[in-house]
Design an enzyme around this catalytic site. Structure first.
Site, short mmCIF file in Angstrom:
data_model
loop_
_atom_site.label_atom_id
_atom_site.label_comp_id
_atom_site.label_asym_id
_atom_site.label_seq_id
_atom_site.Cartn_x
_atom_site.Cartn_y
_atom_site.Cartn_z
N CYS A 86 1.01 -1.08 -0.01
CA CYS A 86 -0.03 0.00 -0.12
C CYS A 86 1.02 1.20 -0.03
CB CYS A 86 -0.93 -0.19 1.28
SG CYS A 86 -1.99 1.38 1.22
N CYS A 228 -5.16 5.99 -3.85
CA CYS A 228 -4.48 4.56 -3.85
C CYS A 228 -2.86 4.82 -4.23
CB CYS A 228 -5.23 3.64 -4.55
SG CYS A 228 -4.15 2.03 -4.69
#
Length: 290
Positions: A86, A228
């Site tokens: 991530c 993201c």
């Protein structure tokens, strides 16, 4: 009596996380417990969980510990499923380590173990920058069906440690008209799913040697998020791929939660993709586990 744990809430351009310190690996959070913690009505609320654990205290951290990384980012999506990486989360993770005095961001790059390998984080003009390493452009075309864009569109697969499918849209009208409250469908469906990015190039695409795009994203196991990090990197890499060899190696990407920077320098004998942006800690507290 329910177990009570400490937590900190953090975010990177609106991509938000529940940070759970567990340095010695004592916690075993179930998928349901993660989902409750991330629930925006009945829990703290977040796109995922960042469990802060020493690499030596988790089986998945063995290689990271051997490579010299003290800490491992155990990242779980909001539904409890594990994720490889991530890009926003690892910057928030590094910010937390520095804030509580468990690591330093001054001097040498901070090495952090992930399921996609060891990544390094340093300070940058935009906040913090993570080296996501080399990437891979997939050769198989994937068709993407999404509510609001009519006929299926071709998507380009980009792997930056986790899988992404990037779809180019012609204008901001289509981008804004997307209904990402409904999960887009991929044909064929990748074995482990993928995050799906929808991008629109700026006009002009390149200004002063820096490329610029807008993006929205549907994250597997979460839904639409304000940002993201790895998706931002994948989107810039896809547009650079489509633009050809004259395309720049520096990009800015606008997402609903803000702006992130991407660059693709030569590191040794291969190109890496680096992601930079802010990392914010919002508040801390205690919560009883469901």
């Amino acid at each position: 009596m329910p177990q009570t744990i400490s937590f900190t809430k953090g975010h990177g351009t609106g991509n938000d996380f529940v940070i759970v310190p567990d340095p010695d690996g004592a916690l075993d959070l179930s998928d349901d417990q993660v989902a409750v913690l991330c629930d925006r009505r009945f829990g703290i609320g977040g796109d995922g969980i960042l469990r802060v654990v020493r690499a030596s205290a988790i089986d998945e951290g063995t290689d990271a510990a051997a490579a010299g990384a003290e800490w491992f980012m155990d990242y779980r999506n909001a539904d409890g499923s594990k994720a490889e990486m991530c890009g926003n989360g690892i910057r928030v993770f590094a910010r937390y380590l520095a804030e509580v005095g468990w690591a330093s961001l001054d001097g040498e790059p901070l090495a952090i173990g992930t399921r996609a390998g060891v990544k390094t984080v340093t300070r940058s003009e935009l906040g913090l920058e993570v080296d996501l390493g080399p990437w891979r452009v997939e050769t198989d075309e994937v068709l993407v069906r999404a509510r609001g864009i009519g006929a299926p569109r071709p998507g380009l697969g980009i792997d930056v440690g986790n899988p992404h499918i990037v779809v180019a849209l012609p204008d901001t009208r289509e981008l804004d008209g997307l209904d990402l409250g409904v999960m887009p469908q991929l044909h064929p469906e990748p074995p482990h799913g993928a995050n799906i990015e929808f991008v629109v190039p700026s006009d002009p695409l390149v200004r002063d040697g820096v490329g610029s795009i807008r993006m929205r994203v549907f994250e597997r196991g979460v839904g639409e998020t304000l940002s993201c990090g790895t998706g931002v990197a994948a989107a810039a890499l896809a547009v650079r791929h489509w633009a050809g060899p004259a395309a720049p190696d520096h990009w800015t990407v606008d997402v609903p939660g803000g702006t992130l920077g991407v660059r693709m320098p030569l590191v040794g004998d291969e190109h890496h993709v680096l992601l930079s942006g802010p990392a914010t800690l919002v508040y801390s507290g205690e919560v009883a586990l469901a």
